[in-house]
Every structure is written in structure tokens, then in C-alpha cells.
Scaffold this motif. Structure first.
Motif, PDB file in Angstrom:
ATOM      1  N   ASP A  15       0.874  -1.168   0.000  1.00 26.44           N
ATOM      2  CA  ASP A  15       0.000   0.000   0.000  1.00 26.44           C
ATOM      3  C   ASP A  15       0.912   1.219   0.000  1.00 26.44           C
ATOM      4  O   ASP A  15       1.463   1.586   1.034  1.00 26.44           O
ATOM      5  CB  ASP A  15      -0.915  -0.007   1.223  1.00 26.44           C
ATOM      6  CG  ASP A  15      -1.894   1.155   1.223  1.00 26.44           C
ATOM      7  OD1 ASP A  15      -2.172   1.709   0.142  1.00 26.44           O
ATOM      8  OD2 ASP A  15      -2.364   1.532   2.310  1.00 26.44           O
ATOM      9  N   THR A  17       2.098   5.088  -0.317  1.00 27.16           N
ATOM     10  CA  THR A  17       1.629   6.440  -0.024  1.00 27.16           C
ATOM     11  C   THR A  17       2.826   7.387   0.099  1.00 27.16           C
ATOM     12  O   THR A  17       3.929   6.961   0.442  1.00 27.16           O
ATOM     13  CB  THR A  17       0.831   6.481   1.298  1.00 27.16           C
ATOM     14  OG1 THR A  17       1.653   5.987   2.347  1.00 27.16           O
ATOM     15  CG2 THR A  17      -0.445   5.659   1.209  1.00 27.16           C
ATOM     16  N   CYS A  31       5.959   2.006   1.192  1.00 30.67           N
ATOM     17  CA  CYS A  31       4.974   0.947   1.354  1.00 30.67           C
ATOM     18  C   CYS A  31       4.615   0.873   2.838  1.00 30.67           C
ATOM     19  O   CYS A  31       5.504   0.823   3.692  1.00 30.67           O
ATOM     20  CB  CYS A  31       5.548  -0.384   0.871  1.00 30.67           C
ATOM     21  SG  CYS A  31       4.424  -1.769   1.160  1.00 30.67           S
ATOM     22  N   ASN A  48       0.054  -1.487  -5.533  1.00 31.86           N
ATOM     23  CA  ASN A  48      -0.571  -1.981  -4.316  1.00 31.86           C
ATOM     24  C   ASN A  48      -0.822  -3.483  -4.449  1.00 31.86           C
ATOM     25  O   ASN A  48      -0.705  -4.045  -5.540  1.00 31.86           O
ATOM     26  CB  ASN A  48      -1.876  -1.237  -4.048  1.00 31.86           C
ATOM     27  CG  ASN A  48      -1.619   0.213  -3.702  1.00 31.86           C
ATOM     28  OD1 ASN A  48      -0.566   0.574  -3.173  1.00 31.86           O
ATOM     29  ND2 ASN A  48      -2.581   1.068  -4.005  1.00 31.86           N
ATOM     30  N   ALA A  54      -1.513   3.466  -6.916  1.00 29.70           N
ATOM     31  CA  ALA A  54      -2.146   4.496  -6.094  1.00 29.70           C
ATOM     32  C   ALA A  54      -2.259   5.812  -6.861  1.00 29.70           C
ATOM     33  O   ALA A  54      -1.361   6.173  -7.633  1.00 29.70           O
ATOM     34  CB  ALA A  54      -1.355   4.700  -4.808  1.00 29.70           C
TER      35      ALA A  54
END
Length: 64
Positions: A15, A17, A31, A48, A54
Motif C-alpha cells: 500500500d 503512499t 509501502c 498496491n 495508487a
């Protein structure tokens, strides 16, 4: 001298960001699971766990 990007073993919970940190004027992404890092000049694109990219990564890639 700027520090190297962090590279840790994948935990299969990806994930990506933005961290709010910059390196050589590039926004650093991390991550949430393994904490590996990425900037847009890398030769790969972080995905992801579900294979999606993302929205923040897509936006950063548009700056290439």
C-alpha cells in the motif's frame, strides 16, 4: 550526502503512499507494510497488493 532509499523484503501487503519527505527534490513514497521507498526516477512503478497504482503515484509519475 542524501541517504539511500530504503529497500526491505516484501510482505505481500503493499500500500504505497507519500511520506511527506523529499530526496533530491523528489517526493518519497513508502509501502505501509514493508516500508520500502520509491521516487519517480526509479526504473519501476510501485503497485498496491491488488495490482493497482495508487492515485498519488500516478500523479507523481505525470511529473516525469
Amino acid at each position: 550526502m542524501p541517504r539511500s532509499l530504503r529497500q526491505d523484503p516484501c510482505q505481500n501487503q503493499c500500500d504505497w503512499t507519500p511520506t511527506g519527505e523529499t530526496r533530491d527534490d523528489l517526493l518519497v513514497f513508502a509501502c505501509a507494510a514493508c516500508r520500502s521507498e520509491w521516487v519517480r526516477t526509479e526504473g519501476w512503478t510501485p503497485r498496491n497488493l491488488d495490482g493497482s497504482i495508487a492515485a498519488a503515484v500516478v500523479e507523481e509519475l505525470s511529473r516525469r
